[in-house]
Design an enzyme around this catalytic site. Sequence first.
Site, PDB file in Angstrom:
ATOM      1  N   ASP A  34     -44.919  29.513  50.518  1.00 38.45           N
ATOM      2  CA  ASP A  34     -45.690  28.924  51.605  1.00 38.45           C
ATOM      3  C   ASP A  34     -45.470  27.588  51.707  1.00 38.45           C
ATOM      4  O   ASP A  34     -45.294  26.784  50.729  1.00 38.45           O
ATOM      5  CB  ASP A  34     -47.287  29.292  51.319  1.00 38.45           C
ATOM      6  N   SER A  77     -46.655  32.383  59.358  1.00 37.84           N
ATOM      7  CA  SER A  77     -46.636  32.143  60.459  1.00 37.84           C
ATOM      8  C   SER A  77     -47.994  31.595  60.862  1.00 37.84           C
ATOM      9  O   SER A  77     -49.097  32.063  60.424  1.00 37.84           O
ATOM     10  CB  SER A  77     -46.640  33.423  61.481  1.00 37.84           C
ATOM     11  N   ARG A 108     -31.594  42.716  50.428  1.00 38.99           N
ATOM     12  CA  ARG A 108     -30.518  42.469  49.090  1.00 38.99           C
ATOM     13  C   ARG A 108     -31.227  42.870  47.607  1.00 38.99           C
ATOM     14  O   ARG A 108     -30.676  43.414  46.782  1.00 38.99           O
ATOM     15  CB  ARG A 108     -30.433  40.785  48.808  1.00 38.99           C
ATOM     16  N   ALA A 116     -46.452  41.232  58.980  1.00 33.20           N
ATOM     17  CA  ALA A 116     -48.027  40.910  59.456  1.00 33.20           C
ATOM     18  C   ALA A 116     -47.490  40.588  61.171  1.00 33.20           C
ATOM     19  O   ALA A 116     -47.317  39.586  61.642  1.00 33.20           O
ATOM     20  CB  ALA A 116     -48.472  39.990  59.014  1.00 33.20           C
ATOM     21  N   TYR A 147     -46.397  32.536  70.287  1.00 35.77           N
ATOM     22  CA  TYR A 147     -46.923  33.484  69.212  1.00 35.77           C
ATOM     23  C   TYR A 147     -46.715  34.913  69.577  1.00 35.77           C
ATOM     24  O   TYR A 147     -45.722  35.626  68.796  1.00 35.77           O
ATOM     25  CB  TYR A 147     -48.300  33.498  69.075  1.00 35.77           C
ATOM     26  N   LYS A 151     -43.850  37.206  67.535  1.00 42.04           N
ATOM     27  CA  LYS A 151     -44.343  38.446  66.893  1.00 42.04           C
ATOM     28  C   LYS A 151     -43.528  39.841  67.467  1.00 42.04           C
ATOM     29  O   LYS A 151     -43.155  40.813  66.715  1.00 42.04           O
ATOM     30  CB  LYS A 151     -45.757  38.895  67.162  1.00 42.04           C
TER      31      LYS A 151
END
Length: 319
Positions: A34, A77, A108, A116, A147, A151
């Site tokens: 974060d 986000s 990977r 989300a 936004y 998304k």
Amino acid sequence: MNPRRALVTGGAGFLGSHLCDALLANGYAVVAVDNLLTGRLANIEHLRNDSRFEFIQRDACESHLRGSVDYVFHFASPASPVDYAAHGIETLKAGSYGTFEALETSRRCGASFMMASTSECYGDPLVHPQTESYWGHVNPIGPRSVYDEAKRFAEAVTMAYHRYHKVDTRILRIFNTYGPRMQINDGRVIPNFMCQALRGENLTVYGDGSQTRSFCYVSDEIEGIMRLARRSEHLPVNIGNPTEFTILECARHVLAITGSTSRIQFEPLPQDDPKQRCPDISKARQLLGWEPKVDLESGLRLSLEYFRTAVQEERTRAV
Ligand SMILES: NC(=O)c1ccc[n+]([C@@H]2O[C@H](COP(=O)([O-])OP(=O)(O)OC[C@H]3O[C@@H](n4cnc5c(N)ncnc54)[C@H](O)[C@@H]3O)[C@@H](O)[C@H]2O)c1
């Protein structure tokens, strides 16, 4: 045997931190990434001494971590209208570069993936309640587009990684969720009303308050997320509470539960504010055997202590 390890981007945020708690409770080791753009260390303070928990302060658009993980939850986000209006470019980057990066980590590591997503993908919907098959009614250049379109793009990238790279992906469409650890000034309906009521300020209702919303208490949302995580469903799944309230009804509930004598003040409706928003959760019911258990009144009561403390702390800081 080492425990399964999950990466949660946005892990210091409201939902991300509750998700870290749930994963730890389910036996996972957790790495939270974060950049604290809208999240807070206080949300994960209680995990500081848990040896299975690691926090990395970093932008989710950058390479996340070197070791391997079994699950990636991409939750980073800005999420509230106030936050994504203030951080429009960052929001677009978290949905685009951030999603690519999270999916590359999954690819990977051969890890499962969940992003989300949001009911905002439906925009100002012309279909009600919203089923996952509805493609939405979104203004691609309006103020909310940073936004909504981030998304929608993130969903497209997620499906592409599933189709082209066979990543085991999930798309979670979250509808308004509330509870402890939300930021108190992020402009979302419940924290707005709770804090205004607890500060003794007027409750701001935009428009005439007849627009509807449905509100999901955080424990229900997290239970839905955990159930979806265990299923290999690659198409979107709505997780939210289908009981609709008008904004005015919600304001009255908050006044009753806080015992506040605040009044309701009407303000003009912001541009592109959806008039109705309510999930059709038939798919979640059928696929996950999930439905919300906490009604609005109980959820507000469960959140009251958190908001009361937050408002008191705010008062203390001001003196
Ligand atoms: N709470 C809701 O009602 C709701 C509804 C729909 C979708 N969602 C989605 O759920 C996720 C979490 O939302 P929330 O309500 O917990 O909001 P939040 O703001 O509390 O959490 C978001 C977290 O992401 C972090 N973040 C943002 N950009 C980042 C970046 N580039 N790199 C690293 N970290 C970054 C923030 O610092 C914050 O901790 C978001 O993706 C949001 O779009 C939430």
